[in-house]
Design a protein around this motif. Structure first.
Motif, short mmCIF file in Angstrom:
data_model
loop_
_atom_site.label_atom_id
_atom_site.label_comp_id
_atom_site.label_asym_id
_atom_site.label_seq_id
_atom_site.Cartn_x
_atom_site.Cartn_y
_atom_site.Cartn_z
N VAL A 97 47.39 -0.01 4.07
CA VAL A 97 46.67 -1.28 3.88
C VAL A 97 45.16 -1.07 4.01
N ALA A 98 44.75 -0.25 4.99
CA ALA A 98 43.32 0.03 5.16
C ALA A 98 42.76 0.79 3.97
N ALA A 99 43.52 1.73 3.43
CA ALA A 99 43.07 2.47 2.25
C ALA A 99 42.94 1.54 1.05
N GLY A 100 43.87 0.61 0.92
CA GLY A 100 43.77 -0.37 -0.17
C GLY A 100 42.56 -1.28 -0.02
N ALA A 101 42.30 -1.68 1.23
CA ALA A 101 41.13 -2.53 1.47
C ALA A 101 39.84 -1.76 1.30
N SER A 102 39.86 -0.46 1.51
CA SER A 102 38.63 0.33 1.36
C SER A 102 38.27 0.54 -0.10
N SER B 91 30.62 -2.05 -6.23
CA SER B 91 29.55 -1.06 -6.40
C SER B 91 29.94 0.20 -5.64
N PHE B 92 29.83 1.32 -6.30
CA PHE B 92 30.27 2.58 -5.71
C PHE B 92 29.20 3.15 -4.79
N SER B 93 29.63 3.56 -3.61
CA SER B 93 28.75 4.32 -2.73
C SER B 93 29.50 5.60 -2.34
N PRO B 94 28.81 6.72 -2.28
CA PRO B 94 29.48 7.97 -1.92
C PRO B 94 30.14 7.92 -0.54
N ILE B 95 29.49 7.25 0.41
CA ILE B 95 30.07 7.14 1.75
C ILE B 95 31.36 6.33 1.69
N GLY B 96 31.37 5.26 0.91
CA GLY B 96 32.58 4.46 0.74
C GLY B 96 33.71 5.26 0.10
N GLY B 97 33.37 6.13 -0.83
CA GLY B 97 34.38 7.01 -1.42
C GLY B 97 34.99 7.96 -0.42
N VAL B 98 34.16 8.53 0.45
CA VAL B 98 34.66 9.43 1.49
C VAL B 98 35.54 8.67 2.47
N ILE B 99 35.16 7.44 2.83
CA ILE B 99 35.97 6.62 3.73
C ILE B 99 37.34 6.35 3.11
#
Length: 125
Positions: free
Chosen positions: A90-95, A102-110
């Motif tokens: 669920v957390a991965a889906g919400a992330s 808008s894509f952020s590299p940090i958000g992609g790593v999270i």
């Protein structure tokens, strides 16, 4: 026991990345063709104020995931492992929700960390 140990630091690293001010990028239009970018953390109220609930939801679920992983580290149990698996999915889906706006590299790593947590917790021993 080794798998229990690996489930604990992944959500901690995700929360550290969520606390960084550049983890969420908010785009605002100030003039035609010139967007203004505002950087904030997952726990900032700015995205929530603009109806982007994904970062705050991901941050809260990751904190709960840390608590469950810590309990699982010391207690263990199949039901707790299944709860960690479901919560990490669920957390991965919400992330992924903030990445759609808008894509952020940090958000992609999270997102990758939370997907890895789901994979590791889904492996039965």
């Amino acid at each position: 026991m080794k798998k229990r140990l690996f489930l604990f630091p992944i959500p901690i690293l995700a929360v550290v990345l969520e606390l960084l001010p550049g983890s969420v990028i908010m785009k605002f239009a100030t003039a035609p063709g010139a967007p203004f970018l505002q950087y904030c953390s997952y726990f900032d109220m700015l995205p929530v104020g603009y109806a982007n609930f994904g970062p705050m939801l991901t941050g809260c679920l990751t904190v709960v995931l840390i608590l469950l992983a810590e309990i699982f580290l010391f207690v263990g149990g199949r039901k707790l492992q299944k709860a960690i698996f479901i919560l990490s999915v669920v957390a991965a889906g919400a992330s992924v929700l903030p990445l759609l706006l808008s894509f952020s590299p940090i958000g992609g790593v999270i997102s990758l960390l939370l997907i890895g947590e789901a994979v590791l917790s889904g492996i039965r021993k």
